[in-house]
Design an enzyme around this catalytic site. Structure first.
Site, PDB file in Angstrom:
ATOM      1  N   GLU A 133       0.646  -1.137  -0.174  1.00 47.73           N
ATOM      2  CA  GLU A 133       0.067  -0.183   0.123  1.00 47.73           C
ATOM      3  C   GLU A 133       0.778   1.058  -0.033  1.00 47.73           C
ATOM      4  OE1 GLU A 133      -3.282  -0.228   2.916  1.00 47.73           O
ATOM      5  OE2 GLU A 133      -4.256  -1.952   1.662  1.00 47.73           O
ATOM      6  N   GLU A 148      -5.127  -8.787  -0.728  1.00 45.91           N
ATOM      7  CA  GLU A 148      -5.704  -8.288   0.558  1.00 45.91           C
ATOM      8  C   GLU A 148      -7.236  -8.138   0.060  1.00 45.91           C
ATOM      9  OE1 GLU A 148      -4.610  -5.471   3.292  1.00 45.91           O
ATOM     10  OE2 GLU A 148      -2.495  -5.727   2.997  1.00 45.91           O
TER      11      GLU A 148
END
Ligand code: AHR
Length: 512
Positions: free
Chosen positions: A193, A316
């Site tokens: 991220e 994810e």
């Protein structure tokens, strides 16, 4: 309305009913496309009670363990053939310095886990412990390495420590720490991220940085890396475009993160266990968005990589609800209902149907965090409804993808509708055909008439996961409330397969 009719309707609403949809399905022989087993991967972060309590127990614990790794959890994960495990984060990865987690445990420095509850991380579970866990589960490790706050040198040395079989400073250090042979790790995530907790970067800046870090994460003899770039958040298509343009074939894969939020709102996500039909409908609508998101990212990747050499990795995914009342908000502990199982089945069907591009995925997270497979409480362990979906769907791992044509009936709620039915199918090495079907409609069953042109089969068996209510959960007092049972609703009628798929169910059929 007459009073007795009102009472009757009230009894049937909102999660009961027995109407039927009729749908035609056509299943065809597959080509070369394989559903990679890596789609069935999982994720274990230093977050809440995932590593500590979930996998790792105290030195003097009476919970059965091997070298402090819980055996009940390992056995459960082996049973569903977990193919890979991602570690150490998540957001934690970009603050993790691997050298703090090797060597004598009593000398390992402690750190503050700033992302997750500000708790003290004692680094007792580090590189060797994680790799031992993977060996016990019999799965491949997937490392997420620090780009946000780590150096290029730190990452380069980690790879040397893990993968170099010769005489070098890092290989010697590994041997001093008790491991003679390299582990030959393959899946290598370069940051996590990076648009957010991994450094708040722009796509252009990250993709330049990726190339610098990835260059020095070397391939050692017999241990080529599959380098994985930190990809987009949900619908951030510019991120994918920039990475494909700027990194291209210098990466093996590009990631995507998308979570199903019941309300769609990060500040009030909604309860894991207490929801009504409208909230259930909205959650499923948000879950189905994965289809659009994967399709659109794939279409961008196709422009730069028409031969589909670069993998899309959804490392994810899962439902993210409010935490269980009374638990630490930084620990992300949530219960798991039949609704979550329907999300798991639907999402895995989406990935199977996009297996030309989606080569790997990781549910967040394995134990005690978010959409967990397993919950633990001291020496107790329970399997969630989501676990049972992974158990049912393991038949698709590395099987040949079979295309299907069908038009889904609608699941209608008030003035909105979504597709009630999702399906994927595969054929394994023995020739057996497996069809996984999910009916999201909590009221109506679906009757399917299936033709299987060019596929031969003689008999059908099946298993089902369902329960009285989509809010049903497994608890430590009643761990078997939502579980798998034999399915008797499929039969061969001439050349056709006929299926009566109950409301709110996941069914996996085997045709031989
Ligand atoms: O899975 C929980 C967190 O969600 C991860 O640490 C992070 O990558 C994402 O935002």
């Amino acid at each position: 309305m007459k009073p007795f009719r009102f009472i009757l309707l009230a009894l049937l609403a909102p999660f009961a009913g027995n109407a039927q949809h009729v749908t035609k399905l056509n299943l065809k022989p597959g080509g070369k496309q394989i559903i990679s087993k890596q789609i069935y991967g999982h994720f274990a972060e230093h977050l809440g009670r995932c590593i500590y309590d979930g996998f790792w127990v105290d030195e003097n614990s009476t919970i059965p363990n091997k070298d402090r790794i819980r055996l009940d959890v390992v056995d459960a994960l082996k049973k569903i053939k977990v193919p890979n495990l991602r570690w150490p984060g998540g957001c934690f990865a970009d603050e993790y310095h691997w050298r703090d987690g090797i060597g004598s445990r009593s000398e390992r420095p402690k750190m503050v886990n700033t992302n997750w509850g500000g708790v003290i991380e004692d680094n007792s579970f580090g590189t060797h412990e994680f790799l031992q866990l993977c060996e016990m589960i019999n799965c491949e490790p997937y490392f997420a390495a620090n780009v946000g706050s780590g150096t290029v040198e730190e990452m380069a040395k980690w790879v040397e420590y893990l993968n170099f079989d010769g005489i070098s400073p890092m290989a010697s250090l590994r041997k001093e720490n008790g491991r003679e042979k390299p582990w030959k790790v393959s899946f290598w995530g370069v940051g996590n991220e990076s648009w957010g907790c991994g450094g708040n970067m722009t796509a252009q800046y990250y993709s330049d940085l990726y190339k610098r870090y990835a260059t020095y994460a070397r391939n050692y003899a017999g241990a080529p890396l599959k380098r994985i770039a930190s990809g987009a958040n949900a619908e951030d298509y510019d991120w994918t475009e920039t990475c494909m343009k700027n990194i291209g074939n210098q990466m093996w894969g590009l990631t995507l993160h998308y979570y199903t939020l019941p309300t769609g709102n990060w500040s009030k996500k909604g309860s894991a266990t207490d929801f009504n039909e409208k909230q259930y409908f909205n959650t499923m609508k948000n879950c189905l968005k994965m289809e659009e998101i994967v399709s659109k990212h794939s279409a961008i990747m196709d422009k730069y990589d028409p031969d589909k050499k670069i993998a899309l990795i959804v490392d994810e995914w899962g439902i993210w609800t409010d935490v269980e009342p009374g638990t630490n908000p930084g620990f992300l502990y949530q219960q798991n209902s039949l609704r979550d199982a329907l999300i798991a089945g639907t999402t895995l069907n989406i990935f199977n149907n996009h297996s030309d591009r989606v080569q790997m995925a990781n549910l967040a997270q394995t134990v005690n965090v978010l959409q967990a497979l397993i919950l633990t409480e001291k020496d107790k362990m329970l399997l969630t409804p989501t676990y049972h979906v992974f158990d049912l769907f393991q038949v698709h791992q590395d099987a040949k993808y079979l295309p299907i044509d069908f038009v889904s009936p609608d699941y209608v709620s008030e003035n909105e509708k979504i597709k009630a039915l999702n399906i994927s199918a595969s054929q394994d090495a023995t020739g057996a055909i497996h069809i996984s079907l999910v009916n999201l409609d909590p009221k109506n069953k679906i009757n399917l008439k299936t033709s299987l042109d060019g596929l031969s089969w003689k008999s059908v068996t099946g298993q089902i996961l369902t329960s009285k209510s989509v809010t049903d959960i497994n608890t430590f007092a009643d761990p078997g409330k939502v579980g798998i049972s034999k399915f008797n609703g499929a039969k061969k009628e001439g050349a056709q397969l006929s299926v009566e798929l109950p409301a709110q169910s996941v069914v996996v059929l085997k045709l031989i």
